[in-house]
Design a protein around this motif. Structure first.
Motif, mmCIF file in Angstrom:
data_model
loop_
_atom_site.group_PDB
_atom_site.id
_atom_site.type_symbol
_atom_site.label_atom_id
_atom_site.label_comp_id
_atom_site.label_asym_id
_atom_site.label_seq_id
_atom_site.Cartn_x
_atom_site.Cartn_y
_atom_site.Cartn_z
ATOM 1 N N UNK A 218 12.176 28.866 29.905
ATOM 2 C CA UNK A 218 12.457 27.935 28.824
ATOM 3 C C UNK A 218 11.158 27.728 28.054
ATOM 4 N N UNK A 219 11.163 28.060 26.785
ATOM 5 C CA UNK A 219 9.966 27.867 25.980
ATOM 6 C C UNK A 219 10.366 27.755 24.530
ATOM 7 N N UNK A 220 10.060 26.640 23.922
ATOM 8 C CA UNK A 220 10.493 26.442 22.535
ATOM 9 C C UNK A 220 9.722 25.288 21.919
ATOM 10 N N UNK A 221 9.672 25.310 20.598
ATOM 11 C CA UNK A 221 9.182 24.147 19.879
ATOM 12 C C UNK A 221 10.262 23.708 18.909
ATOM 13 N N UNK A 222 10.317 22.413 18.669
ATOM 14 C CA UNK A 222 11.275 21.839 17.725
ATOM 15 C C UNK A 222 10.465 21.279 16.558
ATOM 16 N N UNK A 223 10.569 21.954 15.441
ATOM 17 C CA UNK A 223 9.744 21.592 14.287
ATOM 18 C C UNK A 223 10.621 21.194 13.108
ATOM 19 N N UNK A 224 10.020 20.395 12.244
ATOM 20 C CA UNK A 224 10.745 19.989 11.045
ATOM 21 C C UNK A 224 10.323 20.847 9.865
ATOM 22 N N UNK A 225 11.233 20.974 8.905
ATOM 23 C CA UNK A 225 10.913 21.729 7.700
ATOM 24 C C UNK A 225 10.034 20.890 6.777
ATOM 25 N N UNK A 226 10.148 19.568 6.867
ATOM 26 C CA UNK A 226 9.280 18.709 6.055
ATOM 27 C C UNK A 226 8.376 17.916 6.992
ATOM 28 N N UNK A 227 7.150 17.689 6.544
ATOM 29 C CA UNK A 227 6.176 17.015 7.398
ATOM 30 C C UNK A 227 6.581 15.572 7.676
ATOM 31 N N UNK A 228 6.108 15.071 8.809
ATOM 32 C CA UNK A 228 6.319 13.658 9.172
ATOM 33 C C UNK A 228 4.960 12.966 9.288
ATOM 34 N N UNK A 229 4.934 11.710 8.903
ATOM 35 C CA UNK A 229 3.752 10.870 9.082
ATOM 36 C C UNK A 229 3.946 10.076 10.372
ATOM 37 N N UNK A 230 3.154 10.405 11.402
ATOM 38 C CA UNK A 230 3.315 9.762 12.715
ATOM 39 C C UNK A 230 2.214 8.742 12.994
ATOM 40 N N UNK A 231 1.503 8.319 11.958
ATOM 41 C CA UNK A 231 0.343 7.446 12.189
ATOM 42 C C UNK A 231 0.735 6.060 12.711
ATOM 43 N N UNK A 232 2.003 5.689 12.571
ATOM 44 C CA UNK A 232 2.409 4.360 13.017
ATOM 45 C C UNK A 232 2.876 4.310 14.464
ATOM 46 N N UNK A 233 2.773 5.427 15.172
ATOM 47 C CA UNK A 233 3.283 5.479 16.553
ATOM 48 C C UNK A 233 2.140 5.620 17.545
ATOM 49 N N UNK A 234 2.423 5.359 18.810
ATOM 50 C CA UNK A 234 1.403 5.605 19.825
ATOM 51 C C UNK A 234 1.859 6.531 20.943
ATOM 52 N N UNK A 235 3.110 7.018 20.874
ATOM 53 C CA UNK A 235 3.545 7.934 21.938
ATOM 54 C C UNK A 235 4.827 8.655 21.537
ATOM 55 N N UNK A 236 4.996 9.842 22.099
ATOM 56 C CA UNK A 236 6.306 10.492 22.138
ATOM 57 C C UNK A 236 6.970 10.038 23.423
ATOM 58 N N UNK A 237 8.204 9.570 23.315
ATOM 59 C CA UNK A 237 8.902 9.109 24.517
ATOM 60 C C UNK A 237 10.244 9.815 24.609
ATOM 61 N N UNK A 238 10.737 9.943 25.819
ATOM 62 C CA UNK A 238 12.069 10.503 26.014
ATOM 63 C C UNK A 238 12.569 10.131 27.402
ATOM 64 N N UNK A 239 13.866 10.243 27.557
ATOM 65 C CA UNK A 239 14.470 10.153 28.878
ATOM 66 C C UNK A 239 14.728 11.575 29.348
ATOM 67 N N UNK A 240 14.533 11.825 30.628
ATOM 68 C CA UNK A 240 14.762 13.163 31.151
ATOM 69 C C UNK A 240 15.349 13.077 32.549
ATOM 70 N N UNK A 241 16.128 14.081 32.900
ATOM 71 C CA UNK A 241 16.565 14.261 34.283
ATOM 72 C C UNK A 241 16.759 15.743 34.511
#
Lengths: 468, 288
Positions: free
Chosen positions: A94-117
């Motif tokens: 399993x190897x992949x990246x999920x990218x957007x076609x338009x840029x995002x401004x992430x300066x207002x965040x402090x982490x990437x979060x997710x739920x996983x199992x």
């Protein structure tokens, strides 16, 4: 004006043009001028792909493009999750990246979060964000060996310095697979509610370079050394530390003497003069743990170029030959004080050893030297009194290094040949050709390591087995 | 990590529904409606009688602060198996730039592996009732246990827990967003203290200064953090005699390890410092 911090050369040129235009109109800048910013949307995958997001499997690297799907049965929240079917060993990964076609401004965040199992307890090799072809992964962040359980749990991958992330496209990436027979594979990973968040509890940043070690190295004019071990550690809201591997562009690197060594934004050190220079770094105002003190003694002549034909050689370390096997030059033996680095001087790689008590060059695959008769090594030292021993170790049929911890002698099916380097010329290369005789005369088909004892400071080049 | 479940464990049923400051106000309203005194607000006592602003660099004012030294009268880590040796050295307690610094260090000292400090106002400042508050930035990490608290001034004649204890602020370094406020007395001490936890939402106590305080009067102790009143304890809440109608003195300390918090681990960074901007005490006056 707060936009001034974004200046680089090209905008400055543009501004100059603007100024001349404005001057022509006899009009001043308005106080309200602000650069437009990219959307501040932090969503990655909640119940579907967020705006502009696309799936890019690492097919060229051997990833299974069919491994990913959207699952509507197993979800943490809402009606869909991301599902990855991790193949069994030998069937890709399993190897992949999920990218957007338009840029995002992430300066207002402090982490990437997710739920996983996962369908079984598993360890994800690499997971993070910041993969971007256009920027050469300039702000890549990776959490290594993230453990997931069979229950949905929330995970936090912090942002090392959010003010850098003004235009990101790489929002989520992962690589996980069975890297050997018997490694975990053939199971399912799910992710849900993948998004960037402002948690407010990501705190106590402790950046590090060289994994926090204070290194000392010999260097020469023309040496190029890449700063490794770049990490950022935060204490998360649950009180647990999370360390992430991060791209060099998050740091500001510094050399204490730019006439001796310079360092660029990619953490590449170039030695350009004689003397001492200390290489350090700062991340978002916090001094990084770890440093490199370089002592440059000027120019290093190259070791004599080997003349044996490749057909007669099984090489471990030489720019003149293809390697017979890759090797680990920093095995991290317990109690070892050795600092090893591979430096490149004018295109030629050398292995420098500082403060060696004992270390080794551990071959990834054993070398069959049955038909070979000598080990060649070129050695350079800079001071008088340097002596050290090499132990050419055959690890036997079981392919394991087996050593009596009290005597240091080989045990089990291991054998070795020992040789002490003496009479080393100062400030010049001395070549040695060690016969593969003694205890390994009849057993040299599973050579697995070269153990180096003493020194303490020396440089090696052109390490290869050969026959006349 | 699952913050949701952690929150659910700790937050009382009323607060479970509430996540924002707006909701906090709702809680206040809920509290207000429960109280006989309809005038209740976070704080109402304004007659300032002690204002320790830590404005002089060096050792804290000796007319106000004394020290506990060592590992406790029984050498057992002050009854809690705490690991530090308390000193009054500048390395462990000093005032710099208008802030009191209480610093826990990892160092071999008098048989202990850590040093730190405990300040107290016993025989120097003791008061019955009033408003006691301090503005503090807390340290962090597994096994770090700072506290701002009070003991009954008659403790020498009336040993703990009969003397009474009011914990205005306790905190575990491994739970950086969780504050604990408690009272201990005869029949409700140690693990049976009357306690309540307060969770700082989307923030933590080791990244900025916060005000920890109580307002204490006849038959009540109100606990607050910054502008949030999060608990009231009255004689109805305690499972023994009410022992809070007499003078108490103030303590501030930074413990390492012990039964309440567990030992530090490999991730715990030292030194750790508790920064105290001020300690202020207001007199109790009759209800308006």
């Amino acid at each position: 004006m707060k936009n001034s911090r974004y200046f680089n050369l090209r905008p400055v040129t543009v501004i100059c043009l603007l100024v001349s235009v404005f001057l022509g109109c006899e009009r001043d800048f308005s106080d309200d001028v602000e650069f437009a910013t990219f959307p501040t949307n932090g969503d990655v995958f909640l119940d579907t792909f967020s705006a502009g997001l696309d799936y890019f499997p690492f097919v060229d690297a051997g990833a299974d493009p069919e491994a990913f799907s959207v699952d509507t049965d197993e979800v943490f929240e809402g009606d869909a999750s991301m599902r990855f079917d991790v193949p069994a060993f030998g069937n890709g990964f399993v190897g992949a990246t999920f990218n957007t076609t338009s840029n995002r401004n992430l300066t207002g965040f402090d982490a990437l979060t997710f739920y996983a199992k996962a369908s079984q307890a598993a360890t994800i090799n690499s997971i993070g964000y910041g993969i971007s072809g256009e920027t050469n992964n300039k702000f890549q962040v990776t959490a290594n060996n993230l453990s997931v359980s069979t229950r949905w749990e929330k995970y936090v991958i912090p942002i090392p310095d959010a003010k850098r992330l003004i235009g990101e496209t790489g929002l989520f990436w992962l690589a996980e697979g069975a890297s050997f027979e018997g490694d975990e594979g053939g199971y399912v990973l799910w992710f849900d509610e993948v998004k960037f968040e402002k948690l407010g509890t990501v705190a106590q940043p402790r950046p590090a370079i060289f994994s926090g070690e204070e290194l000392e190295e010999q260097a020469f004019i023309g040496s190029n050394i890449t700063i490794t071990g770049l990490t950022q550690t935060f204490n998360l809201g649950n009180g647990v530390d999370q360390t992430i591997s991060i791209a060099p562009s998050y740091f500001n690197f510094e050399s204490s003497d730019n006439s001796v060594a310079t360092v660029n934004e990619l953490g590449q050190v170039s030695v350009i003069g004689s003397g001492k220079a200390n290489i350090t770094a700062i991340l978002a105002g916090v001094k990084a743990k770890g440093s490199l003190e370089l002592t440059s003694t000027g120019t290093l002549q190259a070791a004599p170029v080997p003349t044996k034909p490749q057909a007669n050689v099984k090489s471990i370390f030489s720019d003149s030959y293809a390697n017979d096997t890759e090797s680990n030059f920093s095995p991290g033996f317990g109690g070892s004080t050795t600092q090893t680095s591979i430096a490149t001087i004018n295109g030629n790689s050398i292995a420098t050893y500082s403060n060696n008590n004992f270390t080794g060059i551990i071959f990834d695959n054993t070398v069959d030297a049955s038909g070979l008769t000598f080990l060649h090594v070129d050695i350079y030292v800079q001071q008088a009194g340097i002596e050290f021993e090499i132990q050419i170790r055959d690890v036997g049929a079981n392919q394991m290094i087996e050593t009596d911890v009290n005597t240091g002698l080989p045990i089990g099916d291991d054998r070795d040949r020992r040789f002490t380097f003496t009479g080393l010329g100062i400030g010049q290369w001395t070549s040695f050709d060690i016969p593969l005789d003694g205890d390994i005369a009849a057993q040299k088909n599973n050579l697995g390591a070269l153990i180096l004892v003493g020194g303490p400071d020396f440089i090696l080049d052109n390490i290869y087995f050969y026959k006349e | 990590m699952n913050m949701k479940s952690i929150n659910a464990l700790i937050i009382s049923p009323i607060r479970l529904k509430c996540r924002s400051m707006v909701c906090m106000l709702t809680i206040l309203i809920v509290f207000l409606s429960c109280e006989t005194d309809d005038e209740q607000t976070v704080t109402r006592l304004t007659d300032l009688v002690l204002s320790e602003e830590f404005d002089s660099d060096g050792a804290p004012n000796s007319e106000l602060w004394d020290y506990d030294i060592g590992r406790g009268p029984n050498g057992d880590g002050w009854g809690n198996q705490e690991l530090q040796y308390y000193t009054d050295r500048a390395e462990n307690v000093t005032v710099q730039n208008g802030v009191l610094l209480i610093t826990a260090r990892q160092e071999a000292f008098e048989g202990a592996q850590y040093t730190s400090a405990r300040l107290l106002t016993k025989d120097l400042f003791e008061q019955r009732y009033g408003r006691f508050e301090a503005r503090i930035r807390l340290p962090w990490g597994q096994g770090i246990w700072p506290a701002f608290w009070m003991l009954g001034a008659d403790i020498d004649e009336n040993p703990w827990p009969a003397a009474g204890e009011i914990d205005i602020m306790e905190y575990r370094g491994q739970d950086p967003s969780v504050l604990i406020g408690s009272v201990h007395g005869p029949g409700y001490s140690g693990g049976n203290a009357i306690s309540k936890e307060f969770i700082l939402e989307n923030d933590r106590f080791d990244t900025g200064f916060h005000i920890f305080g109580i307002e204490w009067g006849p038959e009540y102790v109100n606990f607050y953090v910054d502008d949030v009143l999060y608990n009231q304890i009255t004689p109805e809440d305690v499972t023994g005699p009410w022992v809070f109608d007499k003078p108490f003195y103030i303590l501030m300390n930074l413990a390492v390890g012990g039964t309440f918090v567990g030992s530090p681990n490999a991730e715990t960074e030292f030194p750790q410092t508790m920064l105290v901007d001020y300690v202020r005490v207001y007199n109790y006056t009759e209800p308006f």
